[in-house]
Design a protein around this motif. Structure first.
Motif, short mmCIF file in Angstrom:
data_model
loop_
_atom_site.label_atom_id
_atom_site.label_comp_id
_atom_site.label_asym_id
_atom_site.label_seq_id
_atom_site.Cartn_x
_atom_site.Cartn_y
_atom_site.Cartn_z
N GLU A 189 0.74 -1.21 -0.01
CA GLU A 189 0.27 0.00 0.04
C GLU A 189 0.70 1.28 -0.07
N TYR A 234 -0.95 12.38 -0.39
CA TYR A 234 -0.72 11.05 -0.80
C TYR A 234 -0.54 9.94 0.44
N GLY A 235 -0.78 10.42 1.56
CA GLY A 235 -0.83 9.65 2.74
C GLY A 235 0.50 9.71 3.38
N GLU A 248 2.58 1.85 -3.54
CA GLU A 248 1.75 2.26 -4.32
C GLU A 248 1.51 3.71 -4.44
N SER A 249 1.25 3.89 -3.07
CA SER A 249 0.99 5.41 -2.89
C SER A 249 2.44 6.33 -3.35
N HIS A 291 2.71 7.01 -6.86
CA HIS A 291 1.72 8.09 -7.19
C HIS A 291 2.31 9.29 -6.87
N THR A 329 -4.25 8.47 3.62
CA THR A 329 -4.50 9.73 3.15
C THR A 329 -5.54 10.53 4.40
N TYR A 346 4.22 6.74 5.96
CA TYR A 346 3.06 6.40 5.40
C TYR A 346 1.84 6.20 6.48
#
Length: 267
Positions: free
Chosen positions: A148, A226-227, A151-152, A155, A244, A241
């Motif tokens: 997770e 983006y968290g 992926e963030s 982005h 979000t 992380y």
């Protein structure tokens, strides 16, 4: 006498001792008196200009958010983001945790995105993430992160590039070394933290303080979307992380760390 009796009976029919007295006086005084009956008045209450407004005090029930059906469903599915949303968002989750209304939010569980890991609260030895992957974002050291978070991060990297903010490279991600010298080593053990450096003309991390670069400025302003929580540490930026929803609440509340966000005392 007959006229007087008739007047009395008529007054009784109409009602009231005051009317009886008036009728008797009229009969005794003749036609003139009868022609001018007395007007009977009675006091009336003052007119009401407005109805009183009841005072209603709002009381928020101190409910355990973990009792919410949506929270139980998200928890059973190990859906951290869904649990935050079920709580009402990052700020609502914080309020529930701080007020001891969130028994199902374990800040020491390394598998959760809200885990607090630092020198005083290390990740349990022997634990490691089960979903480590290598992000697409350029890396100097073959960095791995939980899926997770990876992926963030990808982005975020694409957004940085599209904004013309420059390029970055990863220098550290997950580590199984609990005794590493890096101040963020405990967070790196979760697989949810990464260190990045700014790259200029293909040269990454050439000793420049990242806070002075366009990359550092962009990360400070935008990484939370983006968290990520961002901390500048000299030539590197330490990114953690948290998802979000929590990242937004941390940013909007002006907090600098998860410890401060959840009101966990430094030890």
């Amino acid at each position: 006498m007959a006229a007087r009796r008739g007047a009395v009976l008529l007054a009784m029919a109409i009602g009231g001792s005051a009317l009886i007295a008036t009728a008797v006086a009229a009969a005794a005084g003749g036609a003139d008196a009868a022609a001018e009956p007395s007007v009977i008045t009675q006091p009336w209450p003052d007119p009401v200009s407005a109805l009183p407004v009841p005072q209603v005090r709002s009381v928020v029930a101190a409910r355990q958010i973990c009792d919410l059906p949506t929270m139980r469903e998200a928890s059973a599915a190990d859906d951290d983001g869904g649990m935050v949303l079920a709580a009402g968002g990052g700020a609502a989750l914080r309020a529930a945790v701080v007020s001891a209304r969130a028994d199902c939010i374990d800040l020491a569980d390394p598998a959760r995105i809200w885990v607090i890991a630092d020198a005083a609260r290390p990740v349990p030895s022997g634990w490691s993430p089960s979903d480590l992957v290598v992000p697409e974002t350029p890396s100097i050291a073959g960095t791995r992160l939980r899926a997770e978070a990876a992926e963030s991060l990808d982005h975020l990297h694409r957004a940085l590039d599209a904004a013309g903010g420059g390029d970055i490279a990863l220098t550290a991600g997950y580590t199984d070394q609990s005794g590493a010298a890096d101040p963020g080593a405990a967070e790196h053990r979760t697989g949810l933290a990464v260190d990045v450096v700014a790259c200029t003309s293909g040269d990454c991390g050439a000793g420049a303080d990242i806070a002075t670069t366009s990359q550092g400025a962009w990360l400070t302003q935008n990484a939370w979307q983006y968290g990520w929580i961002t901390t500048m540490t000299g030539r590197e930026a330490h990114l953690r992380y948290v998802g979000t929803e929590i990242a937004r609440a941390v940013h909007d509340g002006g907090y600098s760390s998860l410890q401060q966000f959840f009101a966990v005392p430094a030890r």
